[in-house]
Design an enzyme around this catalytic site. Structure first.
Site, PDB file in Angstrom:
ATOM      1  N   GLU A 177      -7.705   2.033 -13.185  1.00 26.16           N
ATOM      2  CA  GLU A 177      -6.768   2.290 -14.280  1.00 26.16           C
ATOM      3  C   GLU A 177      -7.216   1.668 -15.601  1.00 26.16           C
ATOM      4  OE1 GLU A 177      -2.962   1.136 -12.773  1.00 26.16           O
ATOM      5  OE2 GLU A 177      -2.914   2.732 -11.287  1.00 26.16           O
ATOM      6  N   ASN A 198      -2.750  -5.510 -19.017  1.00 23.02           N
ATOM      7  CA  ASN A 198      -1.862  -4.398 -18.672  1.00 23.02           C
ATOM      8  C   ASN A 198      -2.044  -3.911 -17.241  1.00 23.02           C
ATOM      9  OD1 ASN A 198      -0.342  -3.981 -21.060  1.00 23.02           O
ATOM     10  ND2 ASN A 198      -2.167  -3.152 -22.041  1.00 23.02           N
ATOM     11  N   HIS A 416       8.600   9.720  -1.017  1.00 23.53           N
ATOM     12  CA  HIS A 416       7.835   8.656  -1.669  1.00 23.53           C
ATOM     13  C   HIS A 416       7.730   7.461  -0.741  1.00 23.53           C
ATOM     14  CE1 HIS A 416       7.317   5.212  -4.657  1.00 23.53           C
ATOM     15  NE2 HIS A 416       6.233   5.957  -4.770  1.00 23.53           N
ATOM     16  N   HIS A 417       6.491   6.997  -0.526  1.00 22.75           N
ATOM     17  CA  HIS A 417       6.223   5.803   0.279  1.00 22.75           C
ATOM     18  C   HIS A 417       5.426   4.813  -0.567  1.00 22.75           C
ATOM     19  CE1 HIS A 417       6.337   8.296   4.282  1.00 22.75           C
ATOM     20  NE2 HIS A 417       7.546   8.060   3.805  1.00 22.75           N
ATOM     21  N   GLU A 418       6.089   3.828  -1.140  1.00 20.40           N
ATOM     22  CA  GLU A 418       5.374   2.736  -1.796  1.00 20.40           C
ATOM     23  C   GLU A 418       5.090   1.663  -0.751  1.00 20.40           C
ATOM     24  OE1 GLU A 418       3.214   0.515  -3.408  1.00 20.40           O
ATOM     25  OE2 GLU A 418       3.865   1.983  -4.913  1.00 20.40           O
ATOM     26  N   HIS A 486      -1.437   7.380  -4.739  1.00 18.11           N
ATOM     27  CA  HIS A 486      -1.572   6.593  -5.972  1.00 18.11           C
ATOM     28  C   HIS A 486      -2.128   5.221  -5.625  1.00 18.11           C
ATOM     29  CE1 HIS A 486       0.711   8.977  -9.158  1.00 18.11           C
ATOM     30  NE2 HIS A 486       0.504   9.786  -8.123  1.00 18.11           N
ATOM     31  N   GLU A 487      -2.781   4.592  -6.608  1.00 16.43           N
ATOM     32  CA  GLU A 487      -3.609   3.407  -6.364  1.00 16.43           C
ATOM     33  C   GLU A 487      -4.578   3.705  -5.213  1.00 16.43           C
ATOM     34  OE1 GLU A 487      -0.210   2.896  -8.442  1.00 16.43           O
ATOM     35  OE2 GLU A 487      -0.008   2.865  -6.257  1.00 16.43           O
ATOM     36  N   GLU A 505      -3.926   9.732  -7.908  1.00 17.05           N
ATOM     37  CA  GLU A 505      -3.951   9.123  -9.238  1.00 17.05           C
ATOM     38  C   GLU A 505      -5.397   8.717  -9.520  1.00 17.05           C
ATOM     39  OE1 GLU A 505      -1.019   5.975 -11.468  1.00 17.05           O
ATOM     40  OE2 GLU A 505      -1.944   5.357  -9.588  1.00 17.05           O
ATOM     41  N   GLU A 511       2.041   6.964 -17.294  1.00  9.66           N
ATOM     42  CA  GLU A 511       3.028   5.887 -17.368  1.00  9.66           C
ATOM     43  C   GLU A 511       2.602   4.754 -18.297  1.00  9.66           C
ATOM     44  OE1 GLU A 511       0.496   5.021 -13.701  1.00  9.66           O
ATOM     45  OE2 GLU A 511       1.334   6.757 -14.733  1.00  9.66           O
TER      46      GLU A 511
END
Length: 705
Positions: A177, A198, A416-418, A486-487, A505, A511
Site C-alpha cells: 500500500e 499512514n 465479509h471476513h476480516e 484484501h491485504e 486489493e 480509502e
C-alpha cells in the site's frame, strides 16, 4: 503460411539447442522471432542467461542459482545433461475476464543440469518465450541425493542494460500500500520509506522493489518484471544494485527460522517473468502472466457471477458509522449491555436501504462490513486470535433476513471476513463460515488481513502466508465461494487455475483518500497503477465516489480526481466485481449514475487504445452479454486532449454514444464535480476529440442501436 513459419522457427530452435548443448550454450526464440534467450554455462559451470529483443540486449548475462541452509549451494560446477526444445500453441476460454479467448503461444527450452561433484545433484531450468516476453522457472526433479531443501535465498539476477526509468514501490514484506515512485534506476531508495505513518505496518529490510516493477529504457522499450504461479513458495522482491544496474531476487523470509522456503523434492518454483513491449499500452493487453499458470482445476464456476456492488464500507472510512457495535464481552460471550454507541453501520435497516438502491440501479450485490462480532477488540491488540466470529452477527443485523430480502429484490449479499491476520482463528472457522455462506446462497466473500501476522514472526508475503491465501481459495471453492482478498499476497495469475480467485486489493486503494494525512492518492497514481499493479491481475479499487470533497465528514481530505474520472475507472481499472463505493444519498438524483447502471463488468474483448505510464491511458471493452462497448480514459495532474479512433467497433453497426466528460470549468481540486453529458451517434469510422482536465477523464457507453 503462418503454420509453416511457426514450424521453421521451432525446427531452427531445436537444431540450435541440440548442436550447442555440447558447447555449454543454447538458445530459444519467440514464435515471431523478435525475442531471444541465450543460455550458457561459464567455464566454472555457472548457469547464466541473457535476453534480447530484435537483436538488442534487454538483460545482460545474469546468473541463476540457490543458497541452502542444509546443503551446499547451487551456484557452479554444473554440466548440461540434456536440452529439450518444444513449442505450444492454443486458445483457451476465460470463464470471466477482460476477454473471452486467450491465445497461448510460446517456444520452450528445458535444460537439465547436473553437478560434476560427487553429489551429482540435478536442477532443471525451463524457459518459455512468448511474443510479448519471457518466463523461466527452476525445477527440482526427483533424485537420489536430494530429498528436501531449505532455501535461504534464490540467486536469480536481472542484469539491466542501463539506468532505466522505473515506476516502483518498496520491497515491503508486509504490504503493497505504497505510492509509486518514478525515478531513474540509480535513484531507487526503498529504505527511506520504511515506517510510513499512514500504513498499518511496514517491513522493508532491503533496498529492494516489489513486483510488478515496470521500466522504460532509453530507446523507448517497456519492461515489466514479475512472477507467475506463486504456490507454496515465498514472494519475490528484487534487490537493487544501483551502480551495476542489477536486480537480484530476495525472497520474503520469516523471523521464526533462517530459511525462506522449505520444500520436498520434486517441486517447481514460480515463474520469473519479463514482459517486453515497444508500446506501454501493450503491457496491459499482455496475457503472459495468465498463460504461465495451469488451466482451470475447478471446472464449471458459473455459480460466480461478475457484478457491480454497493456496500456498507465507505461510510466507516468517512466516520459516518463504525464497524463495531459497542457490545461487551461477558464471560466469553458477546452481549448487548445497553452500551451500544448507535453508530454501527451494519444494521438490517441500513443493509435493506442499500439493497433497495442496488435493485433499482442494475447493481447485483451489497457488501456488508462490520456485521459479525469481534470488532470492539481487534485493533491495537497484540494477540488477536479468537477475536472474530465468522458466523455470529451483532444483535442489530439479521443475516437470514437481509439475504431473504436481497433475493426477493434480485440482489446478492457479499460476505465479509476480516481475519485481523489471526490465521489460526480463521483456519479453524473456515469450513463453518463457508458452509454458512453456501446454505444462504452467498457466493462471494471479501477477506481482510489487517495487522501483523499471527503467529508472530511471519510476514504477509512469506511462504507461510502464501499457503494461507491459496489454501483459503481452494477450500472456498468446495463451498462454491469466490474470494476477493484484501491485504493479500500479490496476484500471479492463479485466477486461471482457481477462477474463484476473483479480485484483490494489493495496492494503495481508494480509502486512503478518506483518511490519509499526506493528501491522498495523487492524480498520477492510477495512470501508474494501470501499467504496474494491474499487470498482475484484477484490482478491487472501489471506484464511483461522487461526493469528492466530502466536507461534511472530512474537511481536510478529498479524492484527487474529477467525477468523470471516477466513471472512467469502471473501464480502466479491471475487476469482475466493481463497487459503487459512495453513499446512497450521494448517488440519488445524479445523472452520472446512469453510466454505473449501464457499464458492464464481464468482457468479451478489450482494446487498450493509448497510454503512457504515469500520464494517461484509454481502454475500450466489449461486454459479453450485450456486445455493447464501454470506453474509459484518465489522465494525471496534467490536462490533455485525446482523439479516440473507434475503428475497434463492429462493422455496419451504429451505436448511441453517451459521453460523460469533464466540464469546461472542471478541475480535480477546485471543481471536481463539473460534468458534461452529451449523446451522439458513433460507428466504426468515427473519431472524437476529448479534453481531459487536470486529474480528469471521460467515460463513454456505446449502446447498439
Amino acid at each position: 503460411m503462418k503454420i509453416l513459419k511457426s514450424f521453421l522457427v521451432v525446427l531452427i530452435s531445436f537444431l540450435v539447442a541440440c548442436n550447442s548443448a555440447s558447447e555449454n550454450k543454447t538458445e530459444v526464440v519467440s514464435p515471431d522471432g523478435n525475442i531471444q534467450i541465450n543460455f550458457e554455462l561459464s567455464a566454472e559451470g555457472v548457469p547464466t542467461y541473457s535476453v534480447s529483443h530484435k537483436k538488442n540486449q534487454v538483460v545482460k548475462p545474469s546468473q541463476l542459482g540457490f543458497e541452502f541452509e542444509n546443503l551446499p549451494s547451487f551456484h557452479n560446477g554444473f554440466k548440461i545433461l540434456n536440452v529439450t526444445p518444444s513449442s505450444f500453441n492454443e486458445e483457451w476460454q476465460m470463464p470471466w475476464g477482460e476477454q473471452l479467448l486467450v491465445k497461448n503461444n510460446y517456444n520452450q527450452l528445458k535444460i537439465e543440469l547436473q553437478e560434476t561433484s560427487e553429489l551429482n545433484r540435478k536442477l532443471n531450468i525451463v524457459f518459455r518465450v512468448f511474443d510479448d516476453g519471457i518466463g523461466f522457472r527452476y525445477e527440482f526433479p526427483e533424485q537420489e541425493n536430494l530429498k528436501e531443501v531449505l532455501v535461504s535465498e534464490e540467486n536469480t539476477e536481472f542484469n539491466l542494460t542501463g539506468d532505466h526509468k522505473v515506476w516502483w514501490i518498496p520491497g515491503d514484506w508486509d504490504i503493497y500500500e505504497h505510492l509509486y515512485n518514478t525515478t531513474k534506476f540509480s535513484e531507487i531508495d526503498a529504505l527511506k520509506l520504511s515506517g510510513h505513518k499512514n500504513l498499518a505496518q511496514t517491513s522493508i529490510p532491503n533496498n529492494a522493489v516489489n513486483t510488478p516493477v515496470t521500466m522504460k529504457t532509453e530507446s523507448g522499450l517497456h519492461l515489466s518484471f514479475h512472477e507467475a504461479s506463486l504456490i507454496d513458495y515465498s514472494g519475490m522482491t528484487l534487490q537493487v544494485e544501483l551502480e551495476g544496474f542489477k536486480m537480484k531476487s530476495v525472497l520474503v523470509g520469516s523471523k521464526n527460522h533462517d530459511y525462506k522456503v522449505k520444500q520436498t523434492i520434486p517441486f517447481n518454483t514460480p515463474w520469473r517473468t519479463i514482459q517486453i513491449e515497444e508500446e506501454a499500452k501493450d503491457l496491459i493487453a499482455s496475457k503472459l502472466i495468465l498463460n504461465l499458470n495451469e488451466p482451470n482445476k475447478l471446472g464449471d464456476v458459473s455459480w460466480f457471477k461478475p457484478m457491480k456492488y454497493t456496500g456498507i464500507w465507505w461510510e466507516m472510512h468517512l466516520g459516518k458509522s463504525s464497524w463495531d457495535y459497542g457490545m461487551e464481552d461477558v464471560n466469553g460471550k458477546w452481549k448487548d449491555t445497553g452500551k451500544a454507541h448507535g453508530k454501527h453501520g451494519a444494521t438490517t435497516e441500513n443493509t435493506k436501504r442499500f439493497i433497495d438502491f442496488s435493485a433499482k440501479n442494475n447493481i447485483g450485490g451489497v457488501l456488508v462490513e462490520g456485521w459479525n462480532t469481534g470488532w470492539e477488540h481487534w485493533i491495537g491488540f497484540e494477540d488477536r486470535e479468537g477475536v472474530f466470529d465468522f458466523v455470529t452477527p451483532y444483535p442489530d443485523y439479521d443475516l437470514q433476513e437481509v439475504v431473504r430480502y436481497g433475493k426477493e429484490k434480485g440482489v446478492d449479499i457479499i460476505m465479509h471476513h476480516e481475519t485481523s491476520a489471526a490465521t489460526q482463528t480463521y483456519e479453524k472457522q473456515q469450513d463453518t463460515a463457508y458452509a454458512l455462506m453456501q446454505s444462504l446462497g452467498i457466493h462471494a466473500v471479501k477477506t481482510g488481513y489487517v495487522g501483523k501476522i499471527i503467529p508472530k514472526g511471519e510476514f504477509h508475503h512469506g511462504q507461510y502466508m502464501v499457503n494461507q491465501y491459496n489454501n483459503a481459495v481452494i477450500k472456498a471453492a468446495k463451498y462454491q465461494v469466490a474470494i476477493n482478498a484484501h491485504e493479500p499476497i500479490k496476484a500471479t495469475g492463479l485466477r486461471r487455475t482457481y477462477p474463484n480467485t476473483i479480485s484483490r486489493e494489493g495496492l494503495r486503494g481508494q480509502e486512503f483518500n478518506a483518511w490519509s494525512s499526506d493528501g491522498g492518492n495523487p492524480p498520477e497514481h492510477l495512470p501508474i497503477v494501470a501499467f504496474t499493479r494491474m499487470l498482475a491481475g484484477p484490482i478491487d479499487y472501489t471506484p464511483g465516489i461522487f461526493n469528492i470533497k466530502f466536507n461534511e465528514y472530512k474537511k481536510d481530505n478529498q479524492v484527487n480526481t474529477t467525477i468523470a474520472q471516477q466513471l472512467a475507472l469502471y473501464v480502466v481499472i479491471y475487476s469482475p466485481v466493481q463497487m459503487a463505493a459512495d453513499l446512497v444519498e450521494h448517488y440519488e438524483g445524479n445523472p452520472a449514475l446512469q453510466f454505473i447502471k449501464d457499464v458492464g463488468v464481464d468482457w468479451q474483448q478489450t482494446e487498450v487504445l493509448n497510454g503512457e505510464i504515469g500520464d494517461y491511458v484509454t481502454i475500450a471493452r466489449k461486454e459479453r452479454a450485450s456486445e455493447n462497448w464501454f470506453v474509459g480514459g484518465i489522465t494525471d495532474e496534467n490536462s490533455r486532449d485525446l482523439e479516440i479512433d473507434f475503428s475497434f467497433l463492429d462493422e455496419g453497426v451504429t451505436y448511441t454514444a453517451n459521453i460523460y466528460e469533464d466540464g469546461k470549468k472542471a478541475h480535480y481540486n477546485t471543481n471536481p464535480t463539473n460534468l458534461n453529458i452529451r449523446t451522439i451517434e458513433i460507428n466504426k469510422h468515427s473519431k472524437e476529440k476529448l479534453h481531459l482536465v487536470e486529474g480528469g477523464g471521460f467515460a463513454i457507453s456505446l449502446i447498439k442501436k
